[in-house]
Design an enzyme around this catalytic site. Structure first.
Site, PDB file in Angstrom:
ATOM      1  CG  ASP A   6      -0.395  -0.602   2.447  1.00  0.00           C
ATOM      2  OD1 ASP A   6       0.818  -0.883   2.482  1.00  0.00           O
ATOM      3  OD2 ASP A   6      -1.150  -0.784   3.414  1.00  0.00           O
ATOM      4  CD  GLU A  50      -3.498   4.250   6.784  1.00  0.00           C
ATOM      5  OE1 GLU A  50      -4.445   4.076   7.576  1.00  0.00           O
ATOM      6  OE2 GLU A  50      -2.353   3.820   7.004  1.00  0.00           O
TER       7      GLU A  50
END
Length: 383
Positions: free
Chosen positions: A74, A133
């Protein structure tokens, strides 16, 4: 930049100094793409997704492929003002890689560089994923049809850094590693008035207080104690002065559980509590519960068995099994669709937690993690 002069520490520090928020990772994606493109590996293909332009996928064609192995990192940061004092601190006010995604990307690049220089036996797909997130970038990519045909992994792997573990240590477990999570967003609207005449108002603060207290009973009286769960209200805003009853209150929080059925039950209890309080206090509840792609990270039995077997038997790797954590991760959605394993990589900063403005991972974990993952994936492809 060629593979041979790849400096992972410099890369990590550049990424750390230039964090970008979810869905805004344009410079990050361009930087990653520039590095990978410079290698000119003949078995490497780059793919971008127009509907999600900060995503980057890299495919390596294997020599004698039996499967396609996926690896995900990520790439987004958090809206946090960095307070580490590091010479390569964030250059963007209010944005920081406080969850270690700069470490995730750097380790992935190190692994990718190895196989870009030494053609793997199996096909490989590396995903540099935006919006972990928030906004569940993994789920968005899956629903866009990204993982089809030659771009669909047969098994998927990903790591998350863990400051509480010593640098370079690796840990995972069979079953659930991380919880699934659901965002709570609640606006309560009532009738404001003078603090001296509460009977003429419909008090949103009293209703909000009742909501906060009642949702605390969900885990204690609805969730099996051996399963575990969390309901936390982390934000409550209402009013401007002590002698005025406000018209509106806003709350935000999270629901977490290790099992998806428990999470869905807890969501329903939150709805029922809101409905009851709405009537009781004669106010209006506007409740939104958003799970998106943040499903429990349920490690696949077969890939996790292989991972644990290899890591345990290699004396050069510092490996341990671990307990599940209430951490949320949208990789849970992906490995609910595609079998896979997520694991911790220790980064040796036990003075600070993830999402701390002072988090400072030990960079020694990068090389150790890269070597361990390369060894495991090479062994996996030889099976």
């Amino acid at each position: 930049m060629t593979i041979t002069d790849l400096n992972l520490i410099d890369i990590r520090r550049h990424l750390h100094a230039h964090p970008e928020l979810s869905m805004a990772e344009f410079e990050t994606q361009a930087y990653l793409k520039k590095i990978v493109t410079s290698w000119h590996s003949p078995w490497l293909t780059i793919r971008e997704i127009p509907a999600l332009p900060t995503a980057l996928l890299v495919r390596l064609a294997g020599k004698h492929p039996k499967r396609t192995i996926g690896y995900r990192a990520d790439i987004d940061a958090l809206p946090i003002t960095e307070e580490t004092g590091l010479p390569f601190s964030s250059e963007r006010p209010g944005v920081m890689h406080a969850c270690g995604h700069d470490i995730h990307m750097t380790v992935a690049l190190g692994v990718l560089a190895h196989f870009a220089e030494r053609q793997p036996e199996d096909n490989m797909v590396f995903l540099f994923q935006p919006a972990e997130e928030e906004q569940a970038g993994g789920k968005q990519l899956y629903e866009l049809g990204t993982f089809v045909n030659e771009w669909r992994p047969d098994e998927f792997y990903a790591l998350h850094d863990q400051p509480a573990m010593r640098a370079g240590q690796i840990a995972t477990r069979q079953g659930t590693l991380f919880a699934g999570s659901t965002e709570i967003h609640l606006t309560i609207k009532g009738k404001g008035g003078h603090a001296a005449f509460p009977h003429r108002a419909h008090d949103v603060i009293v209703a909000a207080a009742a909501f906060v207290m009642q949702v605390q009973t969900i885990v204690s009286r609805n969730v099996d104690p051996v399963h575990g769960g969390v309901v936390t209200i982390g934000m409550l805003q209402a009013g401007t002065i002590g002698n005025v009853i406000p018209n509106e209150a806003q709350l935000a929080g999270t629901i977490r559980a290790f099992k998806q059925p428990d999470l869905e039950m807890m969501q329903q209890r939150v709805r029922e509590i809101a409905q009851g309080l709405e009537t009781m206090y004669n106010v209006q509840f506007d409740l939104q519960l958003i799970q998106g792609g943040y499903w429990p990270v349920n490690n696949d039995p077969d890939t996790t068995k292989a991972f644990i077997q290899y890591m345990t038997n290699d004396d050069e790797i510092d490996f341990t099994t671990c307990e599940p954590a209430m951490t949320g991760e949208d990789f849970g959605y992906l490995i609910n669709q595609i079998p896979g394993t997520m694991f911790w990589l220790g980064v040796g900063d036990d003075a600070h937690t993830l999402h701390d403005s002072r988090l400072s991972p030990d960079e020694a974990a990068i090389e150790t993690g890269v070597k361990a993952i390369i060894k495991y994936l090479s062994w996996r492809m030889s099976e």
